[in-house]
Write an enzyme that holds these catalytic residues in place. Structure first.
Site, mmCIF file in Angstrom:
data_model
loop_
_atom_site.group_PDB
_atom_site.id
_atom_site.type_symbol
_atom_site.label_atom_id
_atom_site.label_comp_id
_atom_site.label_asym_id
_atom_site.label_seq_id
_atom_site.Cartn_x
_atom_site.Cartn_y
_atom_site.Cartn_z
ATOM 1 N N ALA A 127 0.833 -1.200 0.000
ATOM 2 C CA ALA A 127 0.000 0.000 0.000
ATOM 3 C C ALA A 127 0.871 1.256 0.000
ATOM 4 C CB ALA A 127 -0.913 0.001 1.216
ATOM 5 N N GLY A 172 0.241 -5.558 0.328
ATOM 6 C CA GLY A 172 -0.746 -5.696 -0.736
ATOM 7 C C GLY A 172 -0.173 -6.281 -2.006
ATOM 8 N N GLU A 175 -0.428 -9.899 -1.421
ATOM 9 C CA GLU A 175 -1.843 -10.269 -1.462
ATOM 10 C C GLU A 175 -2.358 -10.324 -2.895
ATOM 11 O OE1 GLU A 175 -3.834 -8.789 2.647
ATOM 12 O OE2 GLU A 175 -2.943 -7.198 1.439
ATOM 13 N N GLU A 195 2.232 -6.050 7.975
ATOM 14 C CA GLU A 195 1.172 -5.233 8.572
ATOM 15 C C GLU A 195 1.172 -5.215 10.100
ATOM 16 O OE1 GLU A 195 -0.147 -5.924 4.366
ATOM 17 O OE2 GLU A 195 0.815 -7.118 5.929
#
Length: 321
Positions: A127, A172, A175, A195
């Site tokens: 992110a 991300g 992910e 995270e």
């Protein structure tokens, strides 16, 4: 194909707030609707057509789609190209991903998708935390929900997807790779979900897809500690399908994409559907699903072409019919 999926709760929370700056940037100006319709067999819901139109108005320069030609026709490369931020996912790049995935799902001529990076030594850094700091909690929740549904849409694409990973795939970025069907990496790849070090959890599917891929205990250790692993370790734990010498991930992925591209496209799509849906249900129901998918191929021209090519000892020519 239906409108682009997004988690409804977060959108309804913002309905009517036309002055919300985050919504204005993500979707553009316009009205919003509460109408939704569920998708059978899916864990998420789909927004009304008006949202799809708004999303498609603004593609990102950070996501580029290239259609290969000649014998590679049917293979699409999606390239992340935001070098100044190491392909970090902000609002603009997210819009580009949404637009690109929708375009792919509407195009019946596409057989395989490769998700790559145009930025050396990085797949996706995760992110955009600089952008994240400018958001209030409500905007952060909406963005993360949008990112999660985008990756769910990627996972549900009707054609096989291959993540081509050189360098960092973090947060991300990992992910997104987890949402693909296959993952090919170079030895210099670095994987991690950092995270918990930021006092949050992976919010775009990481807590669900990682344990399904590598097992619950291994996933917990990686998420609890935010530990980063290299390409060889990722291969050993089943996180990636292949780990090749640094710089050769694209070549290996293209080799696999070409192999898939030569097969019957309808059969590949039915195989993906049978596997993805079957793994979530009991074996007897999974076998019934397999039967249904098989029956849909019995009267296709491609099946007859496959039999004819076998009998004539030649390479089949499939047209997806």
């Amino acid at each position: 194909m239906g409108p682009f999926p997004i988690l409804v709760r977060s959108v309804v929370h913002h309905v009517g707030r036309k002055s919300n700056p985050f919504l204005s940037q993500l979707f553009g100006r316009g009205s919003y609707t509460r109408r939704v319709s569920p998708v059978s067999g899916s864990s998420y819901q789909w927004l009304n057509q008006s949202y799809r139109s708004l999303i498609l108005q603004s593609a990102s320069e950070s996501v580029k789609m290239e259609r290969l030609s000649g014998s590679d026709s049917g293979i699409i490369e999606v390239n992340l190209d935001r070098p100044e931020a190491k392909n970090a996912i902000g609002k603009d790049l997210l819009k580009g991903l949404q637009h690109t995935f929708e375009s792919i799902n509407r195009d019946s001529s596409i057989n395989v998708v490769m998700i790559c990076s145009s930025v050396p030594e990085v797949f996706c850094a995760g992110a955009d935390l600089k952008e994240r700091r400018t958001m209030n909690p409500s905007e952060v929740q909406f963005f993360v929900n949008s990112l999660r549904s985008t990756f769910s849409y990627l996972e549900a694409l009707h054609v096989p997807t291959i993540a081509v990973i050189e360098g960092a795939a973090l947060g991300g970025g990992l992910e997104m790779a987890l949402s693909c069907d296959l993952r090919i990496c170079g030895e210099d790849a670095v994987f991690g979900l950092p995270e918990t070090g930021l006092a949050i959890i992976p919010g775009a599917g990481g807590t669900q897809r990682l344990p399904r891929l590598v097992g619950k205990s291994v996933a917990k250790e990686l998420i609890f500690t935010s530990r980063k692993i290299g390409g060889k370790d990722a291969m050993l734990m089943g996180l990636v399908n292949y780990c090749v010498p640094a710089g050769e991930a694209h070549l290996k992925a293209l080799e696999i994409a070409r192999d898939i591209n030569q097969k019957g496209p309808l059969a590949i799509r039915m195989a993906k559907r049978a596997i993805d849906r079957g793994i979530e249900i009991e074996l007897p129901s999974g076998l019934e699903l397999e039967e249904e998918c098989y029956e849909q191929l019995l009267n296709t021209k491609d099946r007859l072409e496959g039999l004819a090519a076998f009998a004539e000892k030649r390479k089949p020519i499939y047209n997806g019919q």
